[in-house]
Write a protein that holds these residues in place. Sequence first.
Motif, PDB file in Angstrom:
ATOM      1  N   GLU A  24      -2.093  25.367  -9.109  1.00 45.62           N
ATOM      2  CA  GLU A  24      -1.742  24.154  -9.835  1.00 45.62           C
ATOM      3  C   GLU A  24      -0.790  23.269  -9.036  1.00 45.62           C
ATOM      4  N   GLN A  25       0.132  23.905  -8.299  1.00 47.42           N
ATOM      5  CA  GLN A  25       1.141  23.133  -7.580  1.00 47.42           C
ATOM      6  C   GLN A  25       0.684  22.677  -6.194  1.00 47.42           C
ATOM      7  N   SER A  26      -0.082  23.512  -5.482  1.00 52.17           N
ATOM      8  CA  SER A  26      -0.327  23.258  -4.057  1.00 52.17           C
ATOM      9  C   SER A  26      -1.785  23.000  -3.691  1.00 52.17           C
ATOM     10  N   HIS A  82      -0.224  29.595 -10.521  1.00 59.41           N
ATOM     11  CA  HIS A  82       0.839  28.608 -10.327  1.00 59.41           C
ATOM     12  C   HIS A  82       0.682  27.939  -8.956  1.00 59.41           C
TER      13      HIS A  82
END
Length: 759
Positions: A149-151, A146
């Motif tokens: 994917e986000q950062s 996660h």
Amino acid sequence: MPTDDPPEIEPHEPSEVDLSDPDLYLNRELSELAFQRRVLHETLDDRNPLLERVRFLAIVTRNLDEFVMKRVGGLKQQIEAGVTDRTVDGRTPLEQWKEIHETLHPMLERQARCYATELRPALAERGIEIVAYDQLGTEEQSRMRHHFEQSIKPTLTPLSFDPAHPFPFISNRSLSLAVLTRQSGDNGPTFTRIKIPPNRPRLVEVGDDPRYVLVEDVIRHNLDILLPNVEILDTALFRLTRNAEVRRDEEVAEDLIDMIEDVLEQRRFASVVRMEIESGADPRIRSTLQEQLDLKEREIYDLDGPIDYRDFASLVELDRPELKRDPWEPTSHPRLADSQPKAFDETQEDLPNRNIFQAIDEGDILLHHPYHDFGETVQRFLTEAANDPNVLAVKAAIYRTASDSQVIQSLIEAAENGKQVAVMVELKARFDEQNNLEWVRRLEENGIHVAYGTIGLKTHTKTALVVREENEEVNLYSHVGTGNYHSETAKGYVDLGLLTADQDIGQDLVTLFNSFTGPGLDEQFRKLLVAPVTMRSMFTYYIRREARHAKAGRPARIVVKINGLEDPGIIEELYRASMAGVDIDLIVRDICRLRPGLENISETISVHSVVGRFLEHSRIFYFENGARAADSDDLNEDEGHPEYYIGSADWMTRNLDNRVEAVTPVQNLDIRRQLKFNLELILADNRLRWTMNADGSYDQQHPADGETMIDTQRILMEETRAAVGREGCRMWLATDYQFDSDILVTTPENDNEGVQNSG
């Protein structure tokens, strides 16, 4: 004595010794790598606290990167230009290039092995884990996916190499992931380069505990998100080092600023001189990189582990004091502690505190960083000058300074307050060109006279001058130092500086600064030794004078502390002095081409090197000059008193001939004693000191059984703390210590009659 025309002394010419014999000289590049081995030893040495070893792990990478960019890059440039000239040690550029790579490979392998087998397990034992991605639990991997994917994913730009895409440009020292992929129906694999984002933490925290996974591992294990619909065949981490030796012709440059900007642009695209790549990389990845980057096999380093250790320095910031050295906070100088900055306010005429200029008037002040606080000494000198209504002018020479420099701000304030301000900013300070360009523009925007440098020379001197009107007279206050006007490096570099009201030194600085802004470099100076006009001839004179003392049966001694000894002419003079019987101790931090202990040539020469928590950067020059025979009838007028100098120059050809340098005499009796003790302390050190063998190898000194450990830097920290609040300046007086060294033998009566005793 006048420094413009030293008396002629014939050199001691030994019989049956050819001082041009290449076997008498060590190779400059291999000597530099010998120093880096000593730095690497700080990583290997389990006597050091664990996080201190990690700090040196990062330092080694930074140091060797710079060495490869500058020195290996320069040699490769010479090889490609067909240069076959031999150095004084008899090697061609090609021979040096080969030996460097043969030496550097095992050093980097040892660094990687130390991390894998010693540091990483030791960190884990103390609750600081750096784990592989596949060691994470299922929930942890889900969180990392996660996070990716986000950062992380939004910062990545995969660059493929195929018939539709050229081979991507890869920036200097950037960490990259090479990926081989295949799509269904493709004839062969596709090479893709992914730059590891430098603006994301390299050590990614896993949970709340100090547990980390490397960002490249997070990327590698989540490539299916970044590169969907392809098969990942293999990956390999790699890093390039590019040549920093970009050619520039100052003689034909129409504008120095444009030339520097062009150099910075060229450096980005300079040729690759080294590639580090993960061991066991897919041969297709390795061969693609080698072919596209035009690399020789020697230039490829197959290494285990993370390859780039610079980011591991962030671990040193962890709140784990038990894993670090005791913290050190620089202190006030005892001479300035009771002389706090004065508010220059005409309505407050009777403030109790003296200003810094009154303190300097009472006697020269020796500053010793990082033991003395830069802000409360050098910075204060410039800040008070900027705000003192009696100051008429401020001048400074800037080689390197901090990115948020208060030094620059003080110079701007001085101009705003109506002072005449002139600043020499060396645009050619390697790797600081961009920073210095920005400071030049800011200074000029504030109406300050800025000189950029001298054609054909770098300005390396560390000097500042304050012109002050007092009682209808104009007085000069000078700072001559060994280190840059840089508040950050002053916390970790050992440097000296002299604050003095000596008008001869001040007039010499007036002459020097006028040379920066005028048509040429003056050749007449009263006390300063200035390169390239007077310094070489004066140092040669002092060395030969010691040889003359030795041949006359008088005690003769030279002790010099410098960063590098490379100049063949100075080395020849030292060999001659040794053969005449002069005792010589050379404290040389890194490059030393002289071979000590050669039978009938350099038997009286010892070479020492100190590596510790602080970088030894100060330069001290001591010539005994018959001081222990001061009553002898055969001494000349300038003999019988020792010579002491401190300043910016090393004994390297670039410093003596190709840079503007300045060293100042030290005449104050107490300061001379401090310098003596500092030298003697280093020569007695049995914790940080290394001694050189004739073959260029080094042995680290250790206390003998039952012997007290002598750690130069620790003792100086203790002495600095003890001196705070004391009247006068007892710091570093050798009467409190017992050493075997015999440098401290000159009595105060013979040290220099008439010198003001106000340390």
